[in-house]
Each structure stands twice: as structure tokens, then as C-alpha cells.
Design an enzyme around this catalytic site. Sequence first.
Site, PDB file in Angstrom:
ATOM      1  N   GLY A  34     -23.664 -15.813 -18.210  1.00 45.56           N
ATOM      2  CA  GLY A  34     -23.596 -15.274 -16.855  1.00 45.56           C
ATOM      3  C   GLY A  34     -24.667 -15.806 -15.907  1.00 45.56           C
ATOM      4  CE  LYS A  60     -19.433 -11.418 -20.964  1.00 47.82           C
ATOM      5  NZ  LYS A  60     -20.759 -11.920 -20.752  1.00 47.82           N
ATOM      6  CD  GLU A 118     -22.846  -9.415 -22.220  1.00 46.88           C
ATOM      7  OE1 GLU A 118     -21.721  -8.879 -22.294  1.00 46.88           O
ATOM      8  OE2 GLU A 118     -23.063 -10.440 -21.546  1.00 46.88           O
ATOM      9  CG  HIS A 164     -21.063 -10.649 -26.581  1.00 45.53           C
ATOM     10  ND1 HIS A 164     -22.073 -10.389 -25.693  1.00 45.53           N
ATOM     11  CD2 HIS A 164     -20.363 -11.702 -26.070  1.00 45.53           C
ATOM     12  CE1 HIS A 164     -21.984 -11.241 -24.680  1.00 45.53           C
ATOM     13  NE2 HIS A 164     -20.956 -12.048 -24.886  1.00 45.53           N
ATOM     14  CG  ASN A 199     -16.264 -11.187 -23.701  1.00 48.09           C
ATOM     15  OD1 ASN A 199     -15.789 -10.058 -23.537  1.00 48.09           O
ATOM     16  ND2 ASN A 199     -17.539 -11.382 -24.015  1.00 48.09           N
ATOM     17  CB  SER A 206     -22.713 -20.674 -17.698  1.00 49.73           C
ATOM     18  OG  SER A 206     -23.496 -19.536 -17.357  1.00 49.73           O
ATOM     19  CD  GLU A 220     -20.762 -15.982 -26.099  1.00 49.74           C
ATOM     20  OE1 GLU A 220     -19.906 -16.345 -25.294  1.00 49.74           O
ATOM     21  OE2 GLU A 220     -21.088 -14.796 -26.245  1.00 49.74           O
TER      22      GLU A 220
HETATM   23  P1  PGA Z   1     -20.085 -16.130 -19.251  1.00 50.46           P
HETATM   24  O1  PGA Z   1     -20.039 -15.158 -20.534  1.00 50.46           O
HETATM   25  O2  PGA Z   1     -18.969 -17.117 -19.408  1.00 50.46           O
HETATM   26  O3  PGA Z   1     -19.894 -15.216 -18.076  1.00 50.46           O
HETATM   27  O4  PGA Z   1     -21.422 -16.797 -19.267  1.00 50.46           O
HETATM   28  C1  PGA Z   1     -19.729 -15.642 -21.810  1.00 50.46           C
HETATM   29  C2  PGA Z   1     -19.791 -14.531 -22.831  1.00 50.46           C
HETATM   30  O5  PGA Z   1     -20.725 -13.709 -22.774  1.00 50.46           O
HETATM   31  O6  PGA Z   1     -18.933 -14.437 -23.717  1.00 50.46           O
END
Ligand code: PGA
Length: 254
Positions: free
Chosen positions: A174, A12, A100, A98, A10, A214, A168
Site C-alpha cells: 500500500g 481487504k 496485516e 497476511h 486481496n 504495490s 509481501e
Molecule cells: P497492495 O497490497 O497491492 O495494496 O500493496 C497487497 C497486499 O497486502 O496483499
Amino acid sequence: MARKMLIAGNWKMNGLLADGAALAKGVAEEVKKMGKPQCEFLVCPPFTLLTTIKKALRGSKVALGAQDCHIAEKGAHTGDISPVMLKDCGCQYVILGHSERRADHGESSELVNAKAQAAYGQGLKAIICVGETLAERDAGKALDVCTRQILDSVPESATWQNTVIAYEPVWAIGTGKVPTTKDVEEVHAAIRKTLAKKLGKGNANRMRILYGGSVKPNNAKELLGLEDVDGALIGGASLKVEDFINIAKNSGAC
Ligand code: PGA
């Protein structure tokens, strides 16, 4: 029932034309070197890169996905992108719900459900994301929150072929923090149980449930080796060819 592991990137809101194409080509080359990998690979770049990445992936075993879609096929929805457009760009997958998007755009599980149905209508596979916040985990509500999100976000018409779930935890995205393997196992098992109730055991047993938050090369073996974990949704580490590929390699399942 054997489920084929999915290693999904992903990206982003990252990547411009040149570096995005280079990243996709790098991933495609490394996957090619793996010969006949046992897992499936996917990259989900921002909308602006979809056609460029499609070209960069031509002839490779890496699939293309987007990060969101609208529920309508076309019309007066300034700034939105429809599932028809995603299909037209060569997408096979779309990430929906997601955290976000749930946080930044106030997306509800009901909206995610409608988006998934719209995606199915175009033959796209939906990657439906769920996960608790830190406050919800600390309050002992992680299982309840994820179960509720699954019940509301996953359409009745979901099948193991058209849907992938991604667990998630919001606090792990992150941050470099990951839940204990026991906690991941517990949530994944609860999600599968909920899917069985909603969609029947046949679908639930074959539907892939990814872990995201992560995931790095150094924790891939531990996380992706768990019973109900069928791959990873990878943010930060999907922006480097080496890290992305090493997650797959270290998982021991590819
Ligand atoms: P990350 O993000 O691997 O940077 O923690 C995962 C995601 O939000 O899909």
C-alpha cells in the site's frame, strides 16, 4: 516445471454488497473476454461478501477465496469464521498469515501453520504470506526473516497443489514502493530453496510463489516476468476492474 500464474485480488476490508458484486462481475466479464487465459484468477473479498460474490462469479473462470480462517471447525469462538464455513460459501482458497493479520492480531507463524492445516482439512488451498519489515530489510535480515517464516508457517503436509506462497515485503504494501527486481528474485529463490529442503524438490519446483506489495499495471511486466515469480497478490489495484485485469494482461503471462 511450468507453473500456472495466479493473479489474486486481496480486497481487504473493502466493499459493500452492491459495489462488491459489480466489481466481481466486471472481473468475470473481462476474464471471459480473454478467451482461454493462461493464468488463474482469484478474488478474496471480505467474509460478508462471500456468498454474494460466489453468485456474481457463477459460470466464470474466477475463483473465490477468503482472507483468514480459524483453526477449529465450529464452536465458541466469537467473531471467527471456520474453514468449514468458507467451504460452505464456495471458497477454494484462503489467505493466511497476511502481515496485516500478523501485526493487527498478533498472529504467529505457528498459528498460521495450524490454520493452513485446518484449511487443508476442508480441501481449501492456503495462500501463506511472508515478508520482512523495513527495519528488518535495512538490517540485512530480509532473507533470514522470510526463511524463518516459511519454515514455521508452512505445514509438513503442504504440497504444490494445496499451497501457494506470497512474498509481501511489509514496507511495500500500500505504499507504492517496490523492491528492486534483484531483491525480489533473491527472496523468491531463497523461499524456493527453503521449500525444497522442507517439502522436497518436487513440491518446491511446482509450488507457486506470488509477489505482493504495490503491484500495479505499470510494474506488472517487470515483477511478474521474473524467474521465480508465479503471480501476484494484489491489494489496492484489485479494487478496480481495469487495473486488476491490466496487471494480468501486462504480465505477458496470461
Ligand atoms: P497492495 O497490497 O497491492 O495494496 O500493496 C497487497 C497486499 O497486502 O496483499
